[in-house]
Design an enzyme around this catalytic site. Structure first.
Site, PDB file in Angstrom:
ATOM      1  N   HIS A 133      21.070  55.251  71.803  1.00 47.53           N
ATOM      2  CA  HIS A 133      21.409  53.875  72.187  1.00 47.53           C
ATOM      3  C   HIS A 133      20.085  53.120  72.319  1.00 47.53           C
ATOM      4  O   HIS A 133      19.071  53.716  72.696  1.00 47.53           O
ATOM      5  CB  HIS A 133      22.131  53.926  73.541  1.00 47.53           C
ATOM      6  CG  HIS A 133      22.720  52.644  74.000  1.00 47.53           C
ATOM      7  ND1 HIS A 133      21.964  51.626  74.538  1.00 47.53           N
ATOM      8  CD2 HIS A 133      23.997  52.200  74.014  1.00 47.53           C
ATOM      9  CE1 HIS A 133      22.760  50.617  74.868  1.00 47.53           C
ATOM     10  NE2 HIS A 133      24.001  50.939  74.567  1.00 47.53           N
ATOM     11  N   GLN A 213      27.188  58.567  78.451  1.00 51.18           N
ATOM     12  CA  GLN A 213      28.495  58.873  77.854  1.00 51.18           C
ATOM     13  C   GLN A 213      28.960  60.295  78.146  1.00 51.18           C
ATOM     14  O   GLN A 213      29.920  60.775  77.536  1.00 51.18           O
ATOM     15  CB  GLN A 213      28.436  58.668  76.328  1.00 51.18           C
ATOM     16  CG  GLN A 213      28.114  57.257  75.908  1.00 51.18           C
ATOM     17  CD  GLN A 213      29.249  56.277  76.191  1.00 51.18           C
ATOM     18  OE1 GLN A 213      30.412  56.667  76.345  1.00 51.18           O
ATOM     19  NE2 GLN A 213      28.922  54.998  76.273  1.00 51.18           N
ATOM     20  N   LYS A 236      30.460  53.259  83.875  1.00 54.52           N
ATOM     21  CA  LYS A 236      31.026  54.130  82.840  1.00 54.52           C
ATOM     22  C   LYS A 236      31.700  55.359  83.441  1.00 54.52           C
ATOM     23  O   LYS A 236      32.247  56.198  82.746  1.00 54.52           O
ATOM     24  CB  LYS A 236      29.930  54.557  81.863  1.00 54.52           C
ATOM     25  CG  LYS A 236      29.394  53.376  81.047  1.00 54.52           C
ATOM     26  CD  LYS A 236      28.693  53.829  79.816  1.00 54.52           C
ATOM     27  CE  LYS A 236      27.775  52.772  79.242  1.00 54.52           C
ATOM     28  NZ  LYS A 236      28.469  51.793  78.409  1.00 54.52           N
ATOM     29  N   CYS A 374      24.969  49.133  69.735  1.00 48.88           N
ATOM     30  CA  CYS A 374      23.574  49.318  70.213  1.00 48.88           C
ATOM     31  C   CYS A 374      22.945  50.591  69.675  1.00 48.88           C
ATOM     32  O   CYS A 374      22.168  51.254  70.388  1.00 48.88           O
ATOM     33  CB  CYS A 374      23.500  49.295  71.737  1.00 48.88           C
ATOM     34  SG  CYS A 374      24.005  47.747  72.458  1.00 48.88           S
TER      35      CYS A 374
END
Ligand code: PLP
Length: 416
Positions: A133, A213, A236, A374
């Site tokens: 990212h 993530q 997240k 991104c």
């Protein structure tokens, strides 16, 4: 509408009940039930997180660490309890190894700046990967430019798996740090970070992991991983926005200079010189997002209540089911087919623009993300500019996947 037929596939996972914990999941978009497949961008919040944030603002608000009065003491206590919750969650050795930041981006910028100041010199090298990212790329680029150092990049194969043999070739006596993502936000690949850490440590090189993530999908144990830094964002992991975490080993954090200057990070200030506070406050300049931190602690408690074994098992079923269904759609190409991945599906449909796909899915109440996510160097690898991306988590359902696949078929027909 959703979550009834799916019960057979879930064997015990009470998705209908879980979905009730997330008020937004029952809302409609253009009169259609929301299908929220944009969890990679941000996850939805359970009621307990919403409640604690509202309650603290309504009844408890006061700045932390600086007051002798009741409210300040109370919220300071809650802020520090949240730190302990994160420490236990990550299994960090010390609670002062948990630094509250505004998110992953801030955490990586902190390390890139501060570690760079302490340890990186002209001609040195920093290793990242081709799937990072921008938040785990640009801060290192900035630091390398400042220090006259060089970025080295681990490539990946067509399935979206890092090439560890290439990584081994990149390591040398000039390498100062490795920073890689645990899970790719565009491809869903779960990288073998334990192996990467062990390989780097064999060369005495520390490793930073971007956990943005990963943290919502599996239980992280920073001591078992032996990573030097691990970063994640609250939003997240079902928590609030504007709060995040940097875990760092005490020995590095102690040696690294402060990143931001201001309140809370000082010990003594004179016009001539400032001495710095101890960890973790040395890296928490200014008023922290204390209500966000408490909200994040609540989100972690909520997830532990659902159970990470249950989350992993359910998400694996959603991954397998969606993979099978999507791979049957002619003209749909999935980017990211690693053997070990999460339920994130970047795809292109025939030669239809991913933006058109996203807009048309939106008309059906389905939220996906479109664009480069991104990760522009990742798309350069594939020779395309981006994709549509559906990212699923445990509260999504098999019926939603069916509806999504029907939607894609409809879009195909519109363009044929
Ligand atoms: N790293 C990865 C892998 C991400 O997916 C993201 C956000 O999508 C980030 C870093 C940046 O996270 P934040 O914007 O919360 O700082």
């Amino acid at each position: 509408m959703f979550g009834i037929k799916g019960k057979q596939k879930d064997s015990g996972f009470e998705v209908k009940k879980i979905r009730k914990d997330f008020p937004i999941l029952s809302r409609k978009i253009y009169g259609k039930p929301l299908v929220y497949f944009d969890n990679g961008a941000t996850t939805q919040k359970p009621q307990v997180v919403i409640d604690i944030i509202n309650e603290l603002h309504a009844k408890e608000n006061s700045n932390v660490h600086r007051g002798v009065h009741y409210l300040s003491g109370h919220l300071t206590g809650m802020y520090e309890v949240a730190r302990n919750t994160i420490q236990a969650f990550l299994n960090a050795k010390e609670n002062h190894e948990i630094i509250f930041t505004s998110g992953v981006t801030a955490s990586i910028n902190l390390v890139a700046f501060s570690f760079g100041e302490a340890y990186v010199h002209e001609g040195d090298e920093v290793i990242i990967s081709e799937m990072e990212h921008h938040s785990n790329l640009v801060p290192w680029q900035l630091m390398c430019e400042r220090k006259g150092a060089h970025l080295r990049v681990i490539p990946f194969n067509e399935k979206g798996e890092l090439l560890l043999d290439e990584f081994k070739k990149l390591l040398n006596e000039k390498t100062k740090i490795v920073s890689v993502t645990h899970v790719s936000n565009s491809l869903g690949t779960v990288n073998p970070i334990k192996e990467i850490i062990d390989i780097a440590h064999a060369h005495n090189v520390p490793v930073m992991i971007d956990g943005a993530q990963a943290i919502q999908h599996e239980k992280i144990d920073v001591q078992e991983l032996d990573c030097d830094f691990y970063a994640f964002s609250g939003h997240k992991v079902y928590g609030p926005t504007g709060i995040g975490v940097l875990y760092g080993k005490e020995k590095w954090l102690n040696d690294m200079p402060p990143y931001l200057g201001g309140g809370d990070m000082i010990d003594r200030v004179t016009i001539e010189k400032t001495t710095y506070n101890e960890l973790p406050f040395k890296f928490e300049a200014g008023t922290p997002n204390y209500i966000g931190a408490v909200g994040l602690g609540k989100a972690i408690d909520y997830l532990l209540g659902v159970g990470f074994d249950e989350i992993r098992a359910r998400e694996k079923k959603l991954l397998d089911y969606a993979t099978e269904k999507l791979s049957k759609i002619e003209g749909l190409k999935i980017y990211g087919t690693a053997d070990h991945k999460v339920a994130t599906f970047s795809f292109l449909l025939d030669d239809i623009s991913p933006y058109d796909v996203g807009v048309l899915l939106d008309q059906m109440g389905i939220a996906v993300r479109t664009g480069h996510h991104c990760t522009q160097p990742l798309w350069d690898h594939y020779g395309t500019e981006g994709s549509a991306r559906a990212s699923l988590v445990f509260y999504n359902t098999f019926e939603e996947i069916d509806y999504f696949c029907e939607g894609i078929e409809k879009i195909k027909k519109m363009f044929s």
